[in-house]
Design an enzyme around this catalytic site. Structure first.
Site, PDB file in Angstrom:
ATOM      1  N   CYS A 123       0.838  -1.202   0.000  1.00 42.27           N
ATOM      2  CA  CYS A 123       0.000   0.000   0.000  1.00 42.27           C
ATOM      3  C   CYS A 123       0.874   1.254   0.000  1.00 42.27           C
ATOM      4  O   CYS A 123       1.555   1.517  -0.973  1.00 42.27           O
ATOM      5  CB  CYS A 123      -0.973  -0.053   1.179  1.00 42.27           C
ATOM      6  SG  CYS A 123      -2.363   1.058   1.004  1.00 42.27           S
ATOM      7  N   HIS A 130      -3.561  -5.793   1.141  1.00 42.83           N
ATOM      8  CA  HIS A 130      -2.915  -5.967   2.453  1.00 42.83           C
ATOM      9  C   HIS A 130      -2.857  -7.428   2.890  1.00 42.83           C
ATOM     10  O   HIS A 130      -3.698  -7.867   3.686  1.00 42.83           O
ATOM     11  CB  HIS A 130      -3.702  -5.183   3.506  1.00 42.83           C
ATOM     12  CG  HIS A 130      -3.498  -3.712   3.447  1.00 42.83           C
ATOM     13  ND1 HIS A 130      -2.412  -3.093   4.018  1.00 42.83           N
ATOM     14  CD2 HIS A 130      -4.226  -2.731   2.869  1.00 42.83           C
ATOM     15  CE1 HIS A 130      -2.487  -1.781   3.810  1.00 42.83           C
ATOM     16  NE2 HIS A 130      -3.574  -1.535   3.110  1.00 42.83           N
ATOM     17  N   GLU A 165      -0.946  -8.740   5.024  1.00 36.89           N
ATOM     18  CA  GLU A 165      -0.687  -8.854   6.466  1.00 36.89           C
ATOM     19  C   GLU A 165      -1.977  -8.842   7.283  1.00 36.89           C
ATOM     20  O   GLU A 165      -1.985  -9.201   8.445  1.00 36.89           O
ATOM     21  CB  GLU A 165       0.273  -7.740   6.931  1.00 36.89           C
ATOM     22  CG  GLU A 165      -0.319  -6.354   7.119  1.00 36.89           C
ATOM     23  CD  GLU A 165      -0.577  -5.605   5.812  1.00 36.89           C
ATOM     24  OE1 GLU A 165      -0.475  -6.214   4.730  1.00 36.89           O
ATOM     25  OE2 GLU A 165      -0.901  -4.396   5.891  1.00 36.89           O
TER      26      GLU A 165
END
Lengths: 237, 81
Positions: A92, A209, A211
């Protein structure tokens, strides 16, 4: 041979980063690797095997996303770190920093549809032979969230052709069945591009994302393969 | 000296902000407005004796930091002392 020795990671923390702790939690607690926070004022990357540039709004996204973070002391040794074949992943805002630095081609513009987008989307694995995706299957569809205002990947047509010819596109936005369509493109990115890799193969940038989708408690851990791929790649060296 | 740097999106780049403002203007009855493009205006004060050197420095700053040459262009205006 893959060893079980933990790998050494750094997560860069800029003022305004806000996914740094998600990343630290995944790498440390979930993947059991050594991980340290690298404050943006700290130039020292020695001893690290992988560096993660997290999501967020570094320096308030003033001027342009990532435009000011690129001049942080922590970024000073990044070109050498990359030259030494270590792994770098920008997620990002981290992807924006890498394009602003010119380490990855293109840039991230405002979303085509005038709004901040925060939703779960699907991406297709275009290459399962990279340091970042070797735990996935070619063509596998992942369900991973995006959360951004400037995720509209742009690159001039001649450079786009080079990027595609060199197979540097790693992820594309798709529908749940893996079809690359305009409707499944959330932000207007050219060729539905969601993630790209450098020519050397050790730097990746992506808007989604991973994560945020690693802990089984949060549902589908589709992002886990990315971290596992990197760990396996480093351990094989 | 003062410099005023205008940063604009290149014409090929979509400008969602400009489109939103155009739409609002039309809704207000400004039907004669055909297009809107939004950029940035950056004003700088420079301490210098050497105008030519300062201009070069500001060009460099505009290129490396104030604009992203891939999608933006810039103009520098010098507004006297």
């Amino acid at each position: 041979m893959t060893s079980n020795k933990p790998t050494d990671w750094g997560v860069v923390v800029f003022p305004g980063s806000n996914n740094d702790h998600d990343a630290l939690d995944v790498i440390g607690r979930i993947k059991n690797q050594n991980v340290s926070e690298i404050w943006h004022q700290d130039e020292n990357l020695s001893g690290l095997q992988a560096l993660l540039l997290p999501g967020g709004f570094s320096f308030g996204d003033y001027l342009r996303g990532g435009a000011i973070a690129r001049f942080s002391p922590a970024m000073k040794n990044l070109p050498d770190f990359i030259h030494d074949h270590h792994l770098v992943i920008g997620i990002c805002n981290g992807f924006q920093v890498l394009t602003e630095m010119g380490i990855l081609p293109g840039s991230l513009m405002r979303n085509a549809d005038l709004r901040f987008i925060h939703e779960e989307i699907y991406i297709r694995v275009e290459r399962a032979d990279t340091a970042f995706t070797n735990c996935y299957q070619q063509g596998q569809v992942l369900k991973i969230p995006i959360a951004h205002n400037e995720g509209n990947y742009y690159i001039p047509p001649d450079e786009l052709k080079v990027l595609e010819d060199r197979h540097q596109v790693v992820f594309r936005y798709c529908d749940r069945d893996g079809n690359i369509t305009d409707r499944s493109n959330p932000n207007g990115s050219v060729n539905n591009i969601a993630g790209i890799i450098n020519q050397q193969g050790n730097v990746m940038g992506m808007m989604p994302h991973p994560e945020r989708r690693c802990d089984p408690l949060l549902g589908n851990p589709d992002g886990d393969g990315l971290f596992q791929s990197m760990i396996d790649h480093i351990s094989r060296d | 000296m003062k410099a005023r740097i205008s940063v604009r999106l290149k014409p090929v780049i979509l400008d969602p902000q400009g489109k939103a403002v155009l739409r609002a203007a039309r809704q207000m009855g400004f039907h004669e407005i055909k297009s809107v493009r939004i950029g940035k205006l950056i004003e700088l004060e420079i301490e210098t004796e050497d105008k030519e050197a300062a201009q070069q420095r500001i060009e460099e700053l505009s290129h490396r930091l104030l604009s992203n040459p891939l999608m933006e262009t810039y103009d520098v205006d010098w507004t006297g002392d």
